[in-house]
Design a protein around this motif. Structure first.
Motif, mmCIF file in Angstrom:
data_model
loop_
_atom_site.group_PDB
_atom_site.id
_atom_site.type_symbol
_atom_site.label_atom_id
_atom_site.label_comp_id
_atom_site.label_asym_id
_atom_site.label_seq_id
_atom_site.Cartn_x
_atom_site.Cartn_y
_atom_site.Cartn_z
ATOM 1 N N ILE A 17 0.886 -1.255 0.113
ATOM 2 C CA ILE A 17 0.059 0.020 0.023
ATOM 3 C C ILE A 17 0.895 1.391 0.061
ATOM 4 C CG2 ILE A 17 -1.600 1.254 1.225
ATOM 5 C CD1 ILE A 17 -3.017 -1.345 2.312
ATOM 6 N N LYS A 21 -2.441 15.075 -0.025
ATOM 7 C CA LYS A 21 -3.754 14.549 -0.576
ATOM 8 C C LYS A 21 -3.520 13.259 -1.316
ATOM 9 C CE LYS A 21 -7.928 15.577 -1.564
ATOM 10 N NZ LYS A 21 -8.846 15.375 -0.433
ATOM 11 N N GLU A 61 -3.431 10.561 1.301
ATOM 12 C CA GLU A 61 -4.693 10.339 1.663
ATOM 13 C C GLU A 61 -5.687 9.754 0.733
ATOM 14 O OE1 GLU A 61 -8.523 13.248 3.225
ATOM 15 O OE2 GLU A 61 -6.817 14.037 2.412
ATOM 16 N N ASN A 62 -5.520 9.911 -0.477
ATOM 17 C CA ASN A 62 -6.183 8.932 -1.372
ATOM 18 C C ASN A 62 -5.879 7.440 -1.387
ATOM 19 O OD1 ASN A 62 -8.038 11.253 -2.121
ATOM 20 N ND2 ASN A 62 -6.376 11.787 -3.953
ATOM 21 N N ILE A 63 -4.441 7.334 -1.158
ATOM 22 C CA ILE A 63 -4.048 5.923 -1.305
ATOM 23 C C ILE A 63 -4.729 5.236 -0.139
ATOM 24 C CG2 ILE A 63 -2.198 4.719 -0.682
ATOM 25 C CD1 ILE A 63 -0.474 6.605 -2.063
ATOM 26 N N LYS A 85 -7.731 6.167 1.306
ATOM 27 C CA LYS A 85 -9.256 6.185 1.239
ATOM 28 C C LYS A 85 -9.488 4.844 0.089
ATOM 29 C CE LYS A 85 -10.512 10.751 2.138
ATOM 30 N NZ LYS A 85 -10.919 12.178 1.742
ATOM 31 N N ASN A 86 -8.600 4.616 -0.871
ATOM 32 C CA ASN A 86 -8.778 3.675 -1.801
ATOM 33 C C ASN A 86 -8.435 2.357 -1.258
ATOM 34 O OD1 ASN A 86 -9.171 5.398 -3.997
ATOM 35 N ND2 ASN A 86 -7.132 5.584 -4.575
ATOM 36 N N HIS A 87 -8.073 2.189 -0.247
ATOM 37 C CA HIS A 87 -7.919 1.066 0.681
ATOM 38 C C HIS A 87 -8.914 0.988 1.994
ATOM 39 C CE1 HIS A 87 -3.894 0.797 -1.747
ATOM 40 N NE2 HIS A 87 -4.383 -0.574 -1.799
ATOM 41 N N HIS A 88 -9.617 1.877 2.094
ATOM 42 C CA HIS A 88 -10.458 1.729 2.932
ATOM 43 C C HIS A 88 -10.152 1.798 4.423
ATOM 44 C CE1 HIS A 88 -13.329 1.039 -0.034
ATOM 45 N NE2 HIS A 88 -12.832 -0.015 -0.447
#
Length: 120
Positions: free
Chosen positions: A27, A78, A81-83, A85-88
């Motif tokens: 991740i 950002k 953060e998106n990484i 979020k994409n992995h919940h």
């Protein structure tokens, strides 16, 4: 007299090396570093991203670091953060540090990690 912090060690339960590799390498993109032969029998896994070195040590009586934590400066909060979020992965934002944007996440073992971007 002091030069730098060489590495930060976090703990994980015995037998959790594959999960650590999935999180820190899969991740976050840290490289897995070969441990010295003399230390391999202890378990755990080492990671590096540039000059950032994280060692995950395993222990029977594991307890996550919920307050103590490494703080990793990033170029773009950002993007990281998106990484997550994409992995919940749950993100806890914190705006209490002037001139910085930052948030916390927990690794798969409950260890606290801070990511921050200075607004200089």
């Amino acid at each position: 007299m002091f030069k730098k912090i060489d590495h930060v060690q976090l703990s994980a339960p015995v037998g959790s090396e594959k999960e650590a590799i999935r999180f820190y390498n899969g991740i976050l993109g840290f490289d897995v570093i070969q441990k010295p032969t003399t230390l391999e029998k202890r378990g755990g896994v080492w990671f590096r991203y540039g000059d950032i070195h994280l060692h995950i040590g395993v222990e029977q009586a594991f307890s996550p670091a919920k307050k103590a934590h490494p703080a990793i400066e990033v170029d773009s909060l950002k993007v990281i953060e998106n990484i997550f979020k994409n992995h919940h992965i749950v993100i806890q934002h914190d705006d209490n540090l002037p001139e910085a944007k930052r948030f916390y996440v927990n690794d798969p073992f409950g260890n606290r990690l801070e990511f921050l971007e200075w607004e200089r």
